[in-house]
Write a protein that holds these residues in place. Structure first.
Motif, PDB file in Angstrom:
ATOM      1  N   ALA A  92      52.748  38.744  41.690  1.00  0.00           N
ATOM      2  CA  ALA A  92      53.907  37.847  41.557  1.00  0.00           C
ATOM      3  C   ALA A  92      53.777  36.898  40.367  1.00  0.00           C
ATOM      4  N   GLY A  93      52.627  36.945  39.691  1.00  0.00           N
ATOM      5  CA  GLY A  93      52.464  36.158  38.465  1.00  0.00           C
ATOM      6  C   GLY A  93      51.595  34.915  38.600  1.00  0.00           C
ATOM      7  N   MET A 120      48.675  33.051  38.007  1.00  0.00           N
ATOM      8  CA  MET A 120      47.503  33.196  37.129  1.00  0.00           C
ATOM      9  C   MET A 120      46.253  32.533  37.713  1.00  0.00           C
ATOM     10  N   PHE A 139      44.615  35.042  39.755  1.00  0.00           N
ATOM     11  CA  PHE A 139      43.938  36.009  38.878  1.00  0.00           C
ATOM     12  C   PHE A 139      42.623  35.435  38.352  1.00  0.00           C
ATOM     13  N   GLN A 140      42.653  34.165  37.984  1.00  0.00           N
ATOM     14  CA  GLN A 140      41.419  33.538  37.496  1.00  0.00           C
ATOM     15  C   GLN A 140      40.330  33.552  38.576  1.00  0.00           C
ATOM     16  N   VAL A 145      38.873  36.958  38.679  1.00  0.00           N
ATOM     17  CA  VAL A 145      37.939  37.173  37.556  1.00  0.00           C
ATOM     18  C   VAL A 145      36.593  36.515  37.872  1.00  0.00           C
ATOM     19  N   GLU A 146      36.671  35.305  38.397  1.00  0.00           N
ATOM     20  CA  GLU A 146      35.427  34.597  38.734  1.00  0.00           C
ATOM     21  C   GLU A 146      34.612  35.365  39.778  1.00  0.00           C
ATOM     22  N   GLN A 186      33.409  38.929  37.948  1.00  0.00           N
ATOM     23  CA  GLN A 186      32.851  38.994  36.589  1.00  0.00           C
ATOM     24  C   GLN A 186      31.371  39.413  36.607  1.00  0.00           C
ATOM     25  N   ARG A 187      30.691  39.062  37.690  1.00  0.00           N
ATOM     26  CA  ARG A 187      29.269  39.410  37.785  1.00  0.00           C
ATOM     27  C   ARG A 187      29.108  40.935  37.840  1.00  0.00           C
ATOM     28  N   GLN A 218      36.280  41.732  28.883  1.00  0.00           N
ATOM     29  CA  GLN A 218      37.668  41.238  28.863  1.00  0.00           C
ATOM     30  C   GLN A 218      38.647  42.397  29.030  1.00  0.00           C
ATOM     31  N   PHE A 257      39.132  43.373  32.625  1.00  0.00           N
ATOM     32  CA  PHE A 257      39.989  42.510  33.445  1.00  0.00           C
ATOM     33  C   PHE A 257      41.456  42.584  33.013  1.00  0.00           C
ATOM     34  N   VAL A 258      41.693  42.832  31.742  1.00  0.00           N
ATOM     35  CA  VAL A 258      43.089  43.025  31.309  1.00  0.00           C
ATOM     36  C   VAL A 258      43.647  44.281  31.990  1.00  0.00           C
ATOM     37  N   TYR A 302      44.371  43.567  35.617  1.00  0.00           N
ATOM     38  CA  TYR A 302      45.633  42.838  35.769  1.00  0.00           C
ATOM     39  C   TYR A 302      46.827  43.773  35.626  1.00  0.00           C
ATOM     40  N   LEU A 325      27.753  35.985  30.620  1.00  0.00           N
ATOM     41  CA  LEU A 325      29.001  35.928  29.856  1.00  0.00           C
ATOM     42  C   LEU A 325      29.169  34.498  29.344  1.00  0.00           C
ATOM     43  N   PHE A 355      34.668  32.441  29.613  1.00  0.00           N
ATOM     44  CA  PHE A 355      35.093  33.836  29.771  1.00  0.00           C
ATOM     45  C   PHE A 355      36.418  33.945  30.531  1.00  0.00           C
ATOM     46  N   VAL A 356      36.523  33.214  31.633  1.00  0.00           N
ATOM     47  CA  VAL A 356      37.733  33.315  32.465  1.00  0.00           C
ATOM     48  C   VAL A 356      38.966  32.907  31.653  1.00  0.00           C
ATOM     49  N   VAL A 401      39.934  35.578  29.166  1.00  0.00           N
ATOM     50  CA  VAL A 401      40.622  36.710  29.800  1.00  0.00           C
ATOM     51  C   VAL A 401      42.078  36.343  30.094  1.00  0.00           C
ATOM     52  N   THR A 402      42.276  35.132  30.633  1.00  0.00           N
ATOM     53  CA  THR A 402      43.639  34.693  30.954  1.00  0.00           C
ATOM     54  C   THR A 402      44.502  34.667  29.693  1.00  0.00           C
ATOM     55  N   ARG A 410      44.135  36.409  27.026  1.00  0.00           N
ATOM     56  CA  ARG A 410      44.424  37.782  26.594  1.00  0.00           C
ATOM     57  C   ARG A 410      45.490  38.433  27.463  1.00  0.00           C
ATOM     58  N   VAL A 411      45.414  38.164  28.759  1.00  0.00           N
ATOM     59  CA  VAL A 411      46.421  38.729  29.669  1.00  0.00           C
ATOM     60  C   VAL A 411      47.802  38.190  29.301  1.00  0.00           C
ATOM     61  N   GLU A 412      47.873  36.885  29.035  1.00  0.00           N
ATOM     62  CA  GLU A 412      49.158  36.278  28.657  1.00  0.00           C
ATOM     63  C   GLU A 412      49.681  36.904  27.358  1.00  0.00           C
ATOM     64  N   LYS A 423      50.952  40.305  27.984  1.00  0.00           N
ATOM     65  CA  LYS A 423      52.209  40.255  28.730  1.00  0.00           C
ATOM     66  C   LYS A 423      53.360  39.965  27.767  1.00  0.00           C
ATOM     67  N   ARG A 443      56.986  32.813  33.727  1.00  0.00           N
ATOM     68  CA  ARG A 443      56.246  32.827  34.989  1.00  0.00           C
ATOM     69  C   ARG A 443      54.866  33.428  34.765  1.00  0.00           C
TER      70      ARG A 443
END
Lengths: 200, 164
Positions: free
Chosen positions: A13-14, A16, A19-20, A23-24, A27-28, A49, A52-53, A56, B62, B66-67, B70-71, B73-75, B78, B164
């Motif tokens: 639904a967007g 973020m 999502f973070q 990732v946390e 990531q390990r 990276q 994770f892209v 997503y 890392l 890092f987080v 990644v965010t 890059r995702v944005e 998108k 969004r």
């Protein structure tokens, strides 16, 4: 499982922040797979990276037939395999026979020992864990990529044979067999490098 | 895989099975054997050290941001996708508009009339000359307006999704 589903829905639904958090949490696992499979230090973080892209972008396609960790692990593994293919790294080498003799007739072994200043340690020196681990990491790096991945997923991420098999598209029996062979070989390399009394 | 040869040392497979807590291994027997056999204890100790080394995390780090990377890059990905979607939609609508104009109007005669009269600034007369309007097909104009509204709506939705 329900929480995981909820989180996935939020991300789709967007959200973020959700999502973070994902990732946390993972990531390990991704870092372990990528760092073990890819030797080039400069590319490792970027590959993490990329993983994770992809996670997503494909999360809406995740059918929950497997655990999320297994699904993410598979993306990480496949991303590394594609990277290594691009770099023309041989992917399907087999292990040098473990019974290659005490003289260390395996080319990998010789190439490593040739680089060690001073050669084998003296018998009265004790080996610190740190030193032994360093040696071990270098030996692992010499193994074929599939063996490295299996060792990492089993020992660092505590995944089962079945989960590793799902990630790498291998039968459970093959995973178990590769794991056994890799550990046996590494144990022999340790014994060759450090005579038994040094390890006590 | 884990065979049970009670009169011999633990095999490599049994030593690994012992540390893996493999249910296929007779653990009581293995414990008893290890209690009496220094050779197997030493082999097990080497394996234990190997297992600890295999679980060692040194070097697996890392960067601290890092987080966030990644965010970001995702944005970026998108936005890149939305840009392409938006551009594709615009091109498609442009083509549809051009095709509609060609189908519903008689441009050649309308333009010829203009060049003949030389009064390009007279827009109202241009509109009047269009066969589409002169023939009273206002419903087509209405359709075009609705289509434009729909495009505006889709564009707004895209912008909202992007934010969004």
């Amino acid at each position: 499982m329900h929480q995981e589903q909820e989180r996935i829905e939020k991300i789709i639904a967007g959200d973020m922040r959700a999502f973070q958090a994902l990732v946390e949490d993972y990531q390990r696992l991704v870092c372990h797979v990528v760092f073990r499979m890819v030797h080039n230090e400069e590319d490792r973080e970027e590959i993490c990276q990329d993983v994770f892209v992809k996670v997503y972008q494909n999360l809406s396609k995740f059918e929950q037939k497997s655990k999320l960790s297994t699904w993410i692990g598979r993306i990480a593994y496949n991303t590394c395999i594609n990277y290594l293919k691009k770099k023309k790294v041989p992917l399907y080498e087999d292990l040098a026979p473990a019974e290659s003799g005490e003289s260390g007739s395996s080319p990998n072994k010789e190439s490593y020992l040739d680089r060690v200043p001073g050669g084998a340690k003296l018998a009265d020196e004790t080996v610190s864990d740190k030193e032994m681990y360093k040696f071990l990491h270098e030996e692992i790096a010499q193994l074929p990529v599939q063996y490295r991945a299996i060792l990492t997923l089993y020992h660092m991420d505590d995944l089962s044979y079945q989960e590793i098999g799902e990630i790498m598209s291998l039968p459970d029996g093959t995973v178990k067999s590769y794991l056994f062979r890799a550990r046996k070989l590494l144990k022999e390399r340790i014994i060759e490098k450090y005579p038994a009394e040094e390890l006590w | 895989m884990v065979t049970d040869k009670r009169d011999e040392h633990l095999s490599e497979a049994q030593l690994q099975a012992y540390l893996d807590k493999d249910a296929a291994l007779d653990r009581k027997w293995a414990d008893k054997h290890l209690g009496n056999c220094p050779h197997c204890r030493q082999a097990l100790s080497t394996y234990k050290q190997l297992y600890r080394g295999l679980a060692d995390e040194a070097g697996f780090m890392l960067s601290a941001n890092f987080v966030n990377s990644v965010t970001a890059r995702v944005e970026a990905e998108k936005n890149y996708r939305f840009d392409h979607l938006e551009n594709g939609l615009m091109v498609l609508l442009g083509l549809v508009a051009l095709a509609s104009i060609l189908v519903f109007t008689d441009w050649s005669s309308a333009l010829m009339e203009y060049f003949r009269s030389g009064s390009i600034s007279l827009v109202p007369s241009f509109v009047k000359d269009l066969p589409l309007l002169s023939e009273g097909r206002w419903h087509l104009v209405l359709f075009a307006l609705l289509a434009l509204s729909a495009v505006g709506l889709v564009d707004k939705m895209l912008v909202q999704m992007r934010h969004r």
